[in-house]
Design a protein around this motif. Structure first.
Motif, PDB file in Angstrom:
ATOM      1  N   UNK A  27       0.963  -1.129  -0.242  1.00 23.23           N
ATOM      2  CA  UNK A  27       0.047   0.106  -0.131  1.00 23.23           C
ATOM      3  C   UNK A  27       0.962   1.184  -0.145  1.00 23.23           C
ATOM      4  N   UNK A  28       1.805   1.441   0.818  1.00 22.77           N
ATOM      5  CA  UNK A  28       2.873   2.506   0.945  1.00 22.77           C
ATOM      6  C   UNK A  28       3.681   2.498  -0.552  1.00 22.77           C
ATOM      7  N   UNK A  29       4.033   1.430  -0.987  1.00 28.69           N
ATOM      8  CA  UNK A  29       4.810   1.401  -2.396  1.00 28.69           C
ATOM      9  C   UNK A  29       3.703   1.992  -3.426  1.00 28.69           C
ATOM     10  N   UNK A  30       2.307   1.615  -3.498  1.00 26.12           N
ATOM     11  CA  UNK A  30       1.255   2.074  -4.451  1.00 26.12           C
ATOM     12  C   UNK A  30       1.179   3.605  -4.056  1.00 26.12           C
ATOM     13  N   UNK A  31       1.283   4.133  -2.870  1.00 26.71           N
ATOM     14  CA  UNK A  31       1.148   5.226  -2.599  1.00 26.71           C
ATOM     15  C   UNK A  31       2.340   6.523  -3.299  1.00 26.71           C
ATOM     16  N   UNK A  32       3.316   5.695  -3.433  1.00 27.84           N
ATOM     17  CA  UNK A  32       4.417   6.418  -4.129  1.00 27.84           C
ATOM     18  C   UNK A  32       5.666   6.263  -3.273  1.00 27.84           C
ATOM     19  N   UNK A  33       5.696   5.629  -2.124  1.00 28.20           N
ATOM     20  CA  UNK A  33       6.730   5.570  -1.243  1.00 28.20           C
ATOM     21  C   UNK A  33       7.588   4.248  -1.924  1.00 28.20           C
ATOM     22  N   UNK A  34       8.328   4.273  -2.987  1.00 30.11           N
ATOM     23  CA  UNK A  34       8.701   3.045  -3.586  1.00 30.11           C
ATOM     24  C   UNK A  34       9.788   2.539  -2.931  1.00 30.11           C
ATOM     25  N   UNK A  35      10.655   3.111  -2.195  1.00 30.73           N
ATOM     26  CA  UNK A  35      11.842   2.601  -1.634  1.00 30.73           C
ATOM     27  C   UNK A  35      11.730   1.652  -0.008  1.00 30.73           C
ATOM     28  N   UNK A  36      10.221   1.771   0.098  1.00 31.95           N
ATOM     29  CA  UNK A  36       9.930   1.240   1.358  1.00 31.95           C
ATOM     30  C   UNK A  36       9.937  -0.361   1.126  1.00 31.95           C
ATOM     31  N   UNK A  37      10.518  -0.887   1.926  1.00 28.33           N
ATOM     32  CA  UNK A  37      10.756  -2.391   1.805  1.00 28.33           C
ATOM     33  C   UNK A  37      10.136  -3.021   2.980  1.00 28.33           C
ATOM     34  N   UNK A  38       9.602  -4.495   2.965  1.00 24.95           N
ATOM     35  CA  UNK A  38       9.091  -5.114   4.119  1.00 24.95           C
ATOM     36  C   UNK A  38       9.708  -5.022   5.308  1.00 24.95           C
ATOM     37  N   UNK A  39      10.940  -5.113   5.398  1.00 25.46           N
ATOM     38  CA  UNK A  39      11.942  -4.638   6.276  1.00 25.46           C
ATOM     39  C   UNK A  39      11.576  -3.558   7.312  1.00 25.46           C
ATOM     40  N   UNK A  40      11.495  -2.478   6.395  1.00 22.93           N
ATOM     41  CA  UNK A  40      11.106  -1.159   7.123  1.00 22.93           C
ATOM     42  C   UNK A  40       9.789  -1.287   7.821  1.00 22.93           C
ATOM     43  N   UNK A  41       8.933  -1.820   7.192  1.00 16.98           N
ATOM     44  CA  UNK A  41       7.508  -2.008   7.635  1.00 16.98           C
ATOM     45  C   UNK A  41       7.943  -2.721   9.135  1.00 16.98           C
ATOM     46  N   UNK A  42       8.479  -3.886   8.885  1.00 17.33           N
ATOM     47  CA  UNK A  42       8.777  -4.854  10.139  1.00 17.33           C
ATOM     48  C   UNK A  42       9.205  -4.118  11.343  1.00 17.33           C
TER      49      UNK A  42
ATOM     50  N   UNK B  70       7.543 -15.869  -1.864  1.00 18.44           N
ATOM     51  CA  UNK B  70       7.966 -15.711  -3.115  1.00 18.44           C
ATOM     52  C   UNK B  70       8.824 -14.481  -3.258  1.00 18.44           C
ATOM     53  N   UNK B  71       9.000 -13.789  -2.464  1.00 18.21           N
ATOM     54  CA  UNK B  71       9.775 -12.392  -2.515  1.00 18.21           C
ATOM     55  C   UNK B  71      11.237 -12.643  -2.594  1.00 18.21           C
ATOM     56  N   UNK B  72      11.986 -11.988  -3.442  1.00 18.17           N
ATOM     57  CA  UNK B  72      13.516 -11.792  -3.330  1.00 18.17           C
ATOM     58  C   UNK B  72      13.774 -11.239  -2.156  1.00 18.17           C
ATOM     59  N   UNK B  73      15.048 -11.749  -1.524  1.00 16.97           N
ATOM     60  CA  UNK B  73      15.414 -11.070  -0.142  1.00 16.97           C
ATOM     61  C   UNK B  73      15.798  -9.575  -0.310  1.00 16.97           C
ATOM     62  N   UNK B  74      16.275  -9.371  -1.462  1.00 19.18           N
ATOM     63  CA  UNK B  74      16.345  -7.726  -1.754  1.00 19.18           C
ATOM     64  C   UNK B  74      15.109  -6.774  -1.492  1.00 19.18           C
ATOM     65  N   UNK B  75      14.061  -7.496  -2.069  1.00 17.08           N
ATOM     66  CA  UNK B  75      13.055  -6.763  -2.197  1.00 17.08           C
ATOM     67  C   UNK B  75      12.282  -6.682  -0.544  1.00 17.08           C
ATOM     68  N   UNK B  76      12.782  -7.487   0.274  1.00 22.60           N
ATOM     69  CA  UNK B  76      12.139  -7.547   1.432  1.00 22.60           C
ATOM     70  C   UNK B  76      13.272  -6.574   2.564  1.00 22.60           C
ATOM     71  N   UNK B  77      14.390  -6.798   2.235  1.00 26.20           N
ATOM     72  CA  UNK B  77      15.450  -6.108   3.395  1.00 26.20           C
ATOM     73  C   UNK B  77      16.052  -4.824   2.740  1.00 26.20           C
ATOM     74  N   UNK B  78      15.880  -4.784   1.379  1.00 29.92           N
ATOM     75  CA  UNK B  78      16.522  -3.742   0.730  1.00 29.92           C
ATOM     76  C   UNK B  78      18.008  -3.698   0.846  1.00 29.92           C
TER      77      UNK B  78
END
Lengths: 102, 115
Positions: A27-42, B70-78
């Motif tokens: 949802x954040x990516x769709x908003x335009x925060x394209x460099x937010x990754x799941x790790x950040x949200x975590x 099925x995500x790549x690890x780069x996508x997840x952790x940056x």
């Protein structure tokens, strides 16, 4: 600065409906925060959890381990309101500053 | 945790083995990321490393969940795994050795100044 903004945004997204990390990130990516990754949200979710602003339920998923779902609680709603008040203040002051530029 | 375990850390060894066997089931790029996360988290360890256990457990959970998606690890952790680790340790309230040394130094100076 973005960190505080992201935290408020994540809380806002959770307040609309119970959700999980991947969905929030998308949802954040769709908003335009394209460099937010799941790790950040975590890391943000851990903070929200630690400050007891969200309730957590583990639900089994079709693939892999159970997923953690997040729902907002009363403390979270109060925090969210404070966030928007602060945001209104900051954004109005910044606009004021910009308009004074001549 | 009983006294013996507390002293020897044998409870942690067990936990650690469990972590590693979970990590072995991850895809190769995830395993590499796991190694990097561990390396970066150690600087935030307390004397025994016990404070890191819940953090490591959480990260492993995140890796398992996202690998299953099925995500790549780069996508997840940056790209910034180091930043991710210090954010994690910071949110969990874990202090690094540097923080502790700084505290100790401040404490000693205050004492020397007789305040």
């Amino acid at each position: 600065m973005l960190k505080g903004v992201l935290e408020g945004s994540v809380l806002e997204i959770i307040s609309r409906k119970e959700t999980y990390g991947y969905e929030i990130t998308r949802q954040l990516n769709a908003l335009g925060f394209t460099d937010v990754v799941e790790g950040t949200v975590y890391t943000i979710l851990i903070r929200l959890e630690k400050n007891k602003l969200v309730e957590i339920t583990k639900k089994p998923s079709d693939i892999g381990p159970p997923r953690k779902f997040f729902a907002i609680n009363d403390a979270g709603l109060a925090e969210l309101q404070r966030f928007w008040e602060k945001w209104e203040f900051v954004s109005s002051k910044i606009s004021e500053l910009k308009e004074k530029r001549s | 945790m009983n006294f013996w375990e507390k002293i020897t850390g044998s409870d942690m060894t067990k936990e650690f083995k469990a972590f590693e066997s979970r990590a072995k089931k991850l895809p190769a790029d995830y395993q590499a990321a796991w190694e990097e996360v561990k390396a970066n988290l150690w600087t935030h360890s307390d004397f025994t490393g016990r404070n890191l256990m819940p953090i490591l457990d959480g990260v492993l959970g995140l890796l398992e969940e996202t690998a299953a998606d099925g995500q790549g690890v780069e996508e997840v952790l940056g790209e910034d795994i180091k930043g991710f680790c210090s954010a994690l340790a910071g949110e969990e309230g874990a202090k690094s050795y540097r923080d502790k040394w700084r505290e100790q130094l401040n404490h000693n100076i205050t004492k020397k100044l007789g305040k």
